[in-house]
Design an enzyme around this catalytic site. Structure first.
Site, PDB file in Angstrom:
ATOM      1  N   SER A  46       0.869  -1.182   0.000  1.00  9.04           N
ATOM      2  CA  SER A  46       0.000   0.000   0.000  1.00  9.04           C
ATOM      3  C   SER A  46       0.898   1.221   0.000  1.00  9.04           C
ATOM      4  O   SER A  46       2.030   1.184   0.503  1.00  9.04           O
ATOM      5  CB  SER A  46      -0.922   0.058   1.233  1.00  9.04           C
ATOM      6  OG  SER A  46      -1.535   1.333   1.337  1.00  9.04           O
ATOM      7  N   TYR A  93      -3.255   0.543  10.469  1.00  8.02           N
ATOM      8  CA  TYR A  93      -3.044   0.156   9.074  1.00  8.02           C
ATOM      9  C   TYR A  93      -1.658   0.593   8.601  1.00  8.02           C
ATOM     10  O   TYR A  93      -0.901  -0.197   8.025  1.00  8.02           O
ATOM     11  CB  TYR A  93      -4.128   0.770   8.193  1.00  8.02           C
ATOM     12  CG  TYR A  93      -4.109   0.297   6.758  1.00  8.02           C
ATOM     13  CD1 TYR A  93      -4.674  -0.929   6.412  1.00  8.02           C
ATOM     14  CD2 TYR A  93      -3.536   1.062   5.755  1.00  8.02           C
ATOM     15  CE1 TYR A  93      -4.656  -1.379   5.098  1.00  8.02           C
ATOM     16  CE2 TYR A  93      -3.513   0.623   4.440  1.00  8.02           C
ATOM     17  CZ  TYR A  93      -4.073  -0.598   4.115  1.00  8.02           C
ATOM     18  OH  TYR A  93      -4.041  -1.035   2.810  1.00  8.02           O
TER      19      TYR A  93
END
Length: 252
Positions: free
Chosen positions: A144, A157
């Site tokens: 990501s 996250y």
């Protein structure tokens, strides 16, 4: 399975990036083992596979639970005899609340899936790839753009995706002696159900809400198939695939 058919395990294969990449790998000739927590979602991937569905195997799995991961790879080996590719794609996030309002349970849930799950799958993949003939295989981790820079209110996250980068580097190094290659794809704003809210507006560091550009998930799937298709003496260590005009370059 024919001797020439390669075998892939994809986690989080029931929706979004995992589903798109599973179907793209299937189109590229792989037999694909679909892992995910929701059997119904995995069945939707099978339904979309058409005539190639006979090269799919469903193994419902919570990647954060070691015993379930062990079963996933045992069933893969029993069905196919080998493993050529692992795509560590399964991921989750915590509610976008203030850092000080996050609970320990919310933090741990994200760590269990994003980090521990990737490690457990990598460990089991090593256990197959190390001993098969020919030896070796490839592991691709879903990082990501959050593996580089955070969004507001995303500590669990972001922290786990930074940690995945460390796992990718360690796996790449520790896998060399077994002919196991490991790389990472960092994705920015693929158009999936998870990113739907970006079209309405998402919180920026300034406190403003801004609609963000998204890209077709096929761009991610194409990149994963490219990475997977390299010979084992070549590796894409890190690649970023993102919506061109998303507010990533220039953040801050």
């Amino acid at each position: 399975m024919s001797e020439s058919t390669k075998v892939a395990v994809v986690t989080g294969a029931g929706s979004g990036i995992g589903k798109a990449c599973s179907l793209a790998l299937l189109d590229a000739g792989y037999s694909v083992v679909l892992a995910g927590r929701r059997k119904e979602a995995l069945e939707s991937t099978v339904a979309d596979a058409g005539d190639a569905a006979d090269r799919l195997l469903i193994v419902p799995t919570d990647v954060g639970v070691a015993s379930q991961v062990e079963r996933l790879f045992a069933e893969t080996k029993a069905a196919h005899g080998r493993l050529d590719l692992l795509f560590n794609n399964a991921g989750t996030g915590a509610p976008a609340v203030l850092l000080e309002d996050l609970t320990a349970e919310q933090w741990q849930t994200v760590v269990d899936v994003n980090l521990t799950g990737s490690f457990l799958c990598t460990k089991e993949a090593f256990g197959i790839m190390k001993y098969q003939d020919p030896q070796g295989g490839r592991i691709i981790n879903n990082g990501s753009v959050s593996a580089h820079v955070p969004r507001p209110n995303s500590a669990p996250y972001t922290a786990t995706k930074h940690a995945v980068t460390g796992l990718t580097r360690s796996t790449s190094l520790d896998g060399r002696k077994y002919n196991i290659a490991c790389g990472q794809i960092d994705i920015g704003n693929a158009a999936t159900e998870m990113t739907q809210r970006m079209q309405e507006g998402i919180l920026q560091p300034t406190g403003d809400l801004l609609a963000e550009a998204r890209m077709h998930v096929k761009n991610v799937a194409d990149a994963v198939v490219f990475m997977a298709g390299l010979p084992l003496d070549a590796n894409v260590q890190f690649i970023t695939v993102m919506a061109t005009t998303m507010p990533y370059i220039g953040r801050g």
